[in-house]
Design an enzyme around this catalytic site. Structure first.
Site, short mmCIF file in Angstrom:
data_model
loop_
_atom_site.label_atom_id
_atom_site.label_comp_id
_atom_site.label_asym_id
_atom_site.label_seq_id
_atom_site.Cartn_x
_atom_site.Cartn_y
_atom_site.Cartn_z
N TYR A 170 0.74 -1.09 -0.46
CA TYR A 170 -0.30 0.25 -0.41
C TYR A 170 0.92 1.10 -0.02
O TYR A 170 1.72 1.11 1.17
CB TYR A 170 -1.19 0.29 1.61
CG TYR A 170 -2.03 -0.87 0.83
CD1 TYR A 170 -2.16 -1.83 -0.15
CD2 TYR A 170 -2.38 -0.96 2.60
CE1 TYR A 170 -2.51 -2.56 0.27
CE2 TYR A 170 -3.85 -2.48 2.64
CZ TYR A 170 -3.64 -2.82 1.49
OH TYR A 170 -4.76 -4.07 1.12
N HIS A 217 -0.08 -12.04 1.04
CA HIS A 217 -1.37 -11.46 0.37
C HIS A 217 -1.71 -11.93 -0.64
O HIS A 217 -3.48 -11.47 -0.67
CB HIS A 217 -0.28 -9.52 -0.51
CG HIS A 217 -1.54 -8.41 -0.02
ND1 HIS A 217 -0.99 -7.31 -0.12
CD2 HIS A 217 -2.48 -8.10 -0.39
CE1 HIS A 217 -2.08 -6.66 0.09
NE2 HIS A 217 -2.68 -7.34 -0.47
N SER A 277 -12.78 -5.09 1.92
CA SER A 277 -14.11 -4.21 0.92
C SER A 277 -15.32 -4.68 0.99
O SER A 277 -16.67 -4.97 1.28
CB SER A 277 -13.89 -4.81 -0.05
OG SER A 277 -13.21 -4.36 -1.02
N PRO A 278 -15.64 -4.20 2.48
CA PRO A 278 -16.98 -5.59 3.37
C PRO A 278 -18.13 -4.01 2.90
O PRO A 278 -19.79 -5.03 3.11
CB PRO A 278 -16.57 -5.22 5.09
CG PRO A 278 -15.81 -4.34 5.34
CD PRO A 278 -15.10 -4.64 4.03
N LEU A 279 -17.95 -3.08 1.99
CA LEU A 279 -18.42 -1.80 1.72
C LEU A 279 -19.00 -2.44 0.43
O LEU A 279 -19.72 -0.81 -0.31
CB LEU A 279 -18.42 -0.62 3.10
CG LEU A 279 -18.54 -0.65 4.17
CD1 LEU A 279 -18.15 0.93 5.10
CD2 LEU A 279 -19.67 -0.90 4.99
N GLY A 280 -18.22 -2.92 -0.31
CA GLY A 280 -18.13 -2.96 -1.35
C GLY A 280 -17.61 -1.54 -1.89
O GLY A 280 -18.05 -0.66 -2.58
N GLY A 303 -17.31 0.91 -0.99
CA GLY A 303 -17.92 2.14 -0.65
C GLY A 303 -19.67 2.30 -0.98
O GLY A 303 -20.56 2.96 -1.64
N1 NAP Z 1 -6.32 -8.16 0.93
C1 NAP Z 1 -6.49 -7.29 -0.16
O1 NAP Z 1 -6.24 -7.93 -1.10
C2 NAP Z 1 -7.11 -6.90 0.62
C3 NAP Z 1 -8.28 -5.44 -0.94
C4 NAP Z 1 -9.09 -4.89 -0.73
C5 NAP Z 1 -8.39 -3.69 0.50
N2 NAP Z 1 -8.03 -4.69 1.23
C6 NAP Z 1 -8.12 -3.95 3.31
O2 NAP Z 1 -9.48 -4.09 3.62
C7 NAP Z 1 -9.94 -2.90 3.77
C8 NAP Z 1 -11.47 -2.45 3.57
O3 NAP Z 1 -11.90 -2.77 2.46
P1 NAP Z 1 -11.81 -1.96 1.12
O4 NAP Z 1 -10.96 -0.06 1.88
O5 NAP Z 1 -11.08 -1.96 0.18
O6 NAP Z 1 -13.67 -1.52 0.49
P2 NAP Z 1 -14.50 -0.91 2.08
O7 NAP Z 1 -14.17 -0.90 3.98
O8 NAP Z 1 -15.75 -1.60 1.41
O9 NAP Z 1 -14.83 0.22 1.64
C9 NAP Z 1 -14.32 1.62 2.01
C10 NAP Z 1 -14.44 3.09 1.04
O10 NAP Z 1 -15.72 3.23 1.75
C11 NAP Z 1 -16.22 4.47 1.98
N3 NAP Z 1 -16.95 4.16 3.42
C12 NAP Z 1 -16.39 3.96 3.98
N4 NAP Z 1 -17.43 4.66 5.49
C13 NAP Z 1 -18.98 4.99 4.99
C14 NAP Z 1 -20.10 5.44 5.19
N5 NAP Z 1 -19.69 4.82 6.16
N6 NAP Z 1 -20.26 6.06 3.94
C15 NAP Z 1 -20.13 6.11 3.19
N7 NAP Z 1 -18.91 5.47 2.38
C16 NAP Z 1 -18.34 5.07 3.11
C17 NAP Z 1 -14.80 5.05 1.71
O11 NAP Z 1 -14.43 6.20 1.42
P3 NAP Z 1 -14.42 6.85 2.43
O12 NAP Z 1 -12.77 7.03 2.83
O13 NAP Z 1 -14.24 8.69 1.43
O14 NAP Z 1 -15.21 7.75 4.18
C18 NAP Z 1 -13.76 3.75 1.11
O15 NAP Z 1 -13.88 4.19 -0.61
C19 NAP Z 1 -8.76 -1.57 3.03
O16 NAP Z 1 -8.55 -0.06 3.91
C20 NAP Z 1 -7.56 -3.02 3.40
O17 NAP Z 1 -6.57 -2.63 4.18
C21 NAP Z 1 -7.32 -6.20 1.47
#
Ligand code: NAP
Length: 328
Positions: free
Chosen positions: A57, A124, A203-206, A208
């Site tokens: 990252y 990873h 990506s539990p929130l898809g 976003g």
């Molecule tokens: N192992 C892997 O390959 C892998 C891949 C992807 C991600 N990850 C990890 O998983 C974590 C989470 O996944 P992710 O960041 O991909 O996706 P996510 O948690 O599903 O969604 C993050 C997105 O949602 C927005 N968001 C968060 N809370 C919100 C709310 N209450 N209302 C509206 N929008 C909201 C954030 O924007 P704002 O910042 O503008 O709030 C951001 O753009 C990452 O940070 C990373 O550490 C791991």
């Protein structure tokens, strides 16, 4: 915030963690470093004890942000990081889990995080050129040397998980899981349940979309990964809005927000699941934390699951090239 156990090796974390990736990777533009540090410290104040980062990252600066933010809380929180890519001049050049690469990555992560031991170290992505036994063996040695505490895998298949677990017990699997990404329910989740491995949905929130704040008109920066993900094309977003509508309906009846319903649904699946939503905004961090207080009756849970299953999700979660190269 309640605690949950990941695996059978003693790893205990807050029921909801914080994904830190978006602070410097994938979802450009990024906030100033000081803002991310304040947000991470606010998360600690709110009871979050589980923080997710990775060598790749940035690359590299995400671990520095997380390390600096958590320096005052070193022994109170769990920091998870990941190895597994060949990084050349700041660019990801494919997977690489050769033992020497793992060791090099760990030395770098220790330095950037400012810790003597990495709490949770994930591979990873699986490297098809390196037997998983060699990867698990290398992590087992690093654990013996006191440089790593717990071992994790990310997006690994059932056989890989079993082979790795036989060499060095795996505490957590981190893979994508949410109301619109449920393919791991058939084989992977039963496998890890049987082996006693915890699950950390990313990506539990898809990314976003499930929060209902991204419609078909929203434009992403060219470097934002969502600009090229099929599920995020304008047409797909129009079709997939039906799932957001289902979530919104439940949010209304539960007096909650979409993000809280999406996270509470994950938490309700199994007690060994710990989602790591990412955000760069303090008000959303507080909102997402609220999911830990939402309970569904068995009827509500089946109703939400059934209603969401009726929506046919349009578009794949990654492009084929991404899936083949890294999956990120
Ligand atoms: N192992 C892997 O390959 C892998 C891949 C992807 C991600 N990850 C990890 O998983 C974590 C989470 O996944 P992710 O960041 O991909 O996706 P996510 O948690 O599903 O969604 C993050 C997105 O949602 C927005 N968001 C968060 N809370 C919100 C709310 N209450 N209302 C509206 N929008 C909201 C954030 O924007 P704002 O910042 O503008 O709030 C951001 O753009 C990452 O940070 C990373 O550490 C791991």
């Amino acid at each position: 915030m309640q605690k949950r156990n990941l695996g059978n090796q003693g790893l205990e974390v807050s029921a909801i963690g914080l994904g830190c990736m978006g602070m410097s990777f994938s979802y450009a533009p990024f906030p100033p470093k000081e803002d991310s540090i304040s947000l991470i410290r606010k998360a600690v104040e709110l009871g979050i004890t589980f923080f997710d980062t990775a060598e790749v990252y940035g690359p590299y600066n995400n671990e520095e942000i997380v390390g600096q933010a958590l320096q005052p809380f070193k022994n109170e929180v769990i920091i998870a990081t990941k190895f597994g890519f060949n990084i050349q001049e700041g660019k990801m050049m494919g997977v690489d889990s050769r033992p020497e690469t793992i060791r090099r990555a760990v030395e770098g992560s220790l330095k950037r995080l400012g810790v003597e031991c990495i709490d949770l170290l994930y591979q990873h992505r699986v490297d098809p050129k390196v037997p998983i036994e060699d990867v698990a063996g290398t992590v087992r040695d690093l654990i013996k040397e006191g440089k790593v505490k717990y071992f994790g895998l990310s997006e690994a298949g059932a056989n890989t998980i079993k082979k790795a677990h036989a060499i060095q017990p795996v505490s957590a699997l981190q893979s994508e899981y949410s109301l619109w990404t449920r393919q791991h329910e058939t084989e992977i989740m039963p496998t890890i349940e049987q082996l006693g491995i915890g699950f950390v949905p990313f990506s539990p929130l898809g990314k976003g979309f499930l929060t209902g704040t991204i419609d078909e008109k929203k434009e992403f920066a060219a470097s934002d990964i969502r600009a090229i993900i099929p599920r995020y094309s304008s047409d797909a977003r129009v079709a997939n809005q039906a799932l957001v509508d289902v979530i919104a309906k439940f949010a209304e009846t539960k007096n909650a927000t979409n993000s809280q319903i999406a996270l509470a649904w994950i938490l309700a699946q199994k007690p060994w699941i710990v989602p790591i939503p990412g955000t760069t905004k303090i008000h959303r961090l507080i909102e997402n934390n609220g999911a830990a207080g939402i309970q569904f009756s068995p009827e509500e849970l089946s109703e939400l699951t059934a209603a969401s299953e009726k929506v046919k999700i349009v578009g794949t979660r990654y492009t084929e090239a991404m899936e083949a190269a890294t999956g990120i």
